[in-house]
Each structure stands twice: as C-alpha cells, then as structure tokens.
Design an enzyme around this catalytic site. Sequence first.
Site, short mmCIF file in Angstrom:
data_model
loop_
_atom_site.label_atom_id
_atom_site.label_comp_id
_atom_site.label_asym_id
_atom_site.label_seq_id
_atom_site.Cartn_x
_atom_site.Cartn_y
_atom_site.Cartn_z
N PHE A 101 -24.45 21.86 -15.40
CA PHE A 101 -24.20 23.31 -15.39
C PHE A 101 -24.75 23.82 -16.66
O PHE A 101 -25.29 24.93 -16.72
CB PHE A 101 -22.52 23.42 -15.93
N CYS A 102 -25.20 22.85 -17.77
CA CYS A 102 -25.98 23.45 -18.83
C CYS A 102 -26.75 22.18 -19.33
O CYS A 102 -26.16 21.27 -19.45
CB CYS A 102 -24.99 23.81 -20.22
N PRO A 103 -28.09 22.39 -19.27
CA PRO A 103 -28.92 23.45 -19.06
C PRO A 103 -29.04 24.09 -17.46
O PRO A 103 -29.49 25.17 -17.23
CB PRO A 103 -30.32 23.08 -19.41
N SER A 161 -26.26 19.23 -21.69
CA SER A 161 -26.61 19.65 -22.92
C SER A 161 -27.01 18.87 -24.06
O SER A 161 -26.51 17.70 -24.40
CB SER A 161 -25.51 20.67 -23.69
#
Lengths: 379, 76
Positions: free
Chosen positions: B12-14, A295
């Site tokens: 997992f993210c993104p 992220s």
Amino acid sequence: MRILVVGGGMGGTIFANHLARRIHHEMKTGKARITMLSASHEHVYQPGWLYVAMGRATPDELVREQESLLEPGIEFHVDPVEEFHLAQNHVKCKSGKVHEYDLIVISTGSRAMPENIPGLKENSVNCYTAENAVEYYKQLSEFKGGRIVITVGLPHKCPMIPLEVTFAMYDFIKDRGLLDKTEFYYTYPIGRVHSLENVAKWAAPEFDAKGIKYETLFNMKEVDGKNAKVLSEEGSEVAYDLLVAVPPHKGQEVIEKNGLGENGWIPTNRHSLHMEGEHGKNVIVLGDTTNLPISKAGSTAHFEAETAAENVAAVVKMGRPVKSYDGKVFCFIEAGKDRATYAMFDYQNPPQPKAPTGSVHAFKMAYNKLYWATARGLL
Amino acid sequence: MAERTVDARGSFCPGPLMELISNMKSMQVGDTLELLSTDAGSAKDVPEWVHKVGHEMVDTNQDSEGTFHIKVRKAK
C-alpha cells in the site's frame, strides 16, 4: 548461539533489547551471546529532524549514547563492518577485527542522496540530517515570501514527510504573517498527492482548503539552480524561491560493496525477514535495509524487530521460530503545528486515516519523548 | 537486455507504481520489468505514467489469483 547485530539504529537496537530480555537466562549461562556493531556511539531519533527544521526542537534533544540504551549483557562496539563473509559466518570490521556468528541481523539503514539528482543538493533544503535540518530552519526563518516548492525523490524514507513538511511550513508561514506573500507548490511522483490512496483522499481537500497547489506525476530529473527551476522526468518545469526536497534514498554503501543488494537494499523474505538466497538461512534483515515493498519508516523497523526478536528467542529456546511478519506499519501524520492523524496498515489491510485532531498531535509529541522507551524494547 | 521482477503484492505504501519508478531508475534502456501487483489501480496508473514519461508498455494480464502482471520496457 552467537548473535551478531550490525547497525545501532531503530531496528538493531529494538531487536537486541527485546531479544536480550527474552533470553536473559541463556545469556547469563553462556548459551547465547549478543554483540552489536555500529558506525556511531550515538543513537539518533531521526523523526525529530522535522521539528528542528521548524524551529521546534534542537538536534541535541534527539540524541542519546547508544550504549546507555542497551540491555545489560549486550556487547557493544563502535566499529563499522566493512566486509560480510556470509558463507563463512563472519564479518570484518574497520579496525580489522573479525566477528564470527551463528546468526547475523543486518540493520544498517538508509541515507538521503540529494547528489543523485543533478543540482538538487546545492539548491534545496531537507530534514534528513541534523545539519540539513538546521540549514532548513535558517532558510525558512529568513524566507520573506515567494514560491515554496516541495519535491519528492524515490525511494525515500518516511512516506509521510512530504505531507508533513508542507503542512508544517504552512503553519510556520501563517504564524509569521507571510501567507499572502507565499505560494505553496507540492509535487508528487504518482497520480495523487500521496502513495496511500486513503491518505491522498484526506490530504487533497486539506491542500485545496489552504490554497496549496499541487502537481502529480512529477519525478525530479534535475534542478537548474541558475534559473531556480525544477525539471521533471515527465517534461514539466516548476520555478521556486525556496526548494524543499525529500531526496531519493539508497541503502548503505557497505551493503552494495559486498554485493548484498542493488542500491543497498537486501532481497528479503516478506514474512520470515530472512535474506533471500543460499546464505540467507542465518541472516535476518530489518528496517530500511530490506528491499520489501513497504514503507521505509521507523515503525516498520520497530515491528519487524519485535517479530524477529520473538523468533530468535524461540529458536534459542525451542529450535523453531514462532511468528511471521504481517507487514504492519504505523505512521503518525503531522497535519500542521497542532493537529495530527495516523495511518496503520499491513500487507492485507489498507489504512483508514481519520480527520486530524489535537489529541493525536499531543500523543505524537509525547511519543517523541517516549521513543527512548521503545528503543530500550519497553514500549 | 536484462529483465527483472518487482513483487509489489500487498504494497500500500510506497505502492506498486512508486516501486516501479524506483526500480526503473536503476535499469538500462531496453531492460524490461515485470511488476506484480494486487492493486487493481496499477492496471490504470502504471500505463498512465509509462506513457507520460515515454517508456513502453509490453503487456498486462491478471492471473487466476487476481495478481496483475504488468510488463514495462525502459525506452529512454
């Protein structure tokens, strides 16, 4: 050791402060020196722009003088780097001044690029700058009913923001008695409502319960402002009355111009956080600037910065690093004006979000004030 | 025609599909991308998106360590 930090955002600031505290003695005796170069004299708490867009904060609450956040002994200059000469271990700044280093930390961040989608910039609102968040609030507060469409570009900073703006706007519209005149239409690039599967499993029923409609596998191609429609790569069209965008992002132009990484993302080792390639041995990359598949979020920069600072301090003191970054990320998820949950995960472990509560929201509101202690490397 | 590899293992993210979509925007028609993913869902959701948009699946296999190697060609 001459340590040069390029960028005065979350990653650079937390790194510099953590490191300065750890090598206080070496800095005092002249064995180590930390210099920070930034494009601005201000430090902005960017997650706060969501609250500006909802009329719950003003931009000035989110800003501090960068120099006031730094540990004594850190040399700070507002002088953006224009040229990176990694093979020669120096950078050249806008002023023309050259800074040499033994170790460089690059943490220049990312920027929203609504202009990269035809029609998006002039026909949508977003909360990725103070000015845009104020405009967002203006248009939201003047909204009298109709269809609000949320559209998401890739890649983007803050993976929770598509959900957060949707839930926040729902409560905003509800409080103004406009729910019966408003339709929410959420779009998302992949085949569920959030990239994190467990977050999607929680959010989709929340949408259903609130009557928020959604379309997945929707990647913005262009916005037809004349006819108020968003067109997707996948071939669908969605009409809007108010278009709320999470624009695609890029790294900083200076990274691209210096050939350090496509789109401004620097190829980075996922564990050591060193730049990949022949000159990466004394180059650390933090936060949004990396090309890591994790992220782009403040917490990522925060945890990376702590790891890097501990390693650099260990190198100064014992000649070797001591830690490996494990991919840790922690994101609050505001689920409206008075409830929140969170997602915590790393390279090995997916998040297991809980049902939103008032107490997690209260903690998030407290953290918005406590952030300045995080920036100082205290929390 | 250029080739690139995107290592989305442990993402997992993104997540692997979002990484793939982001990267394909920077590619030219005819370029190929190999996605490395440890998420079993990628073997299903990548082809679903690729077919919906009109790109081309080249190959999918799983190595002895469990990593999926998914090759895609940009077609438009």
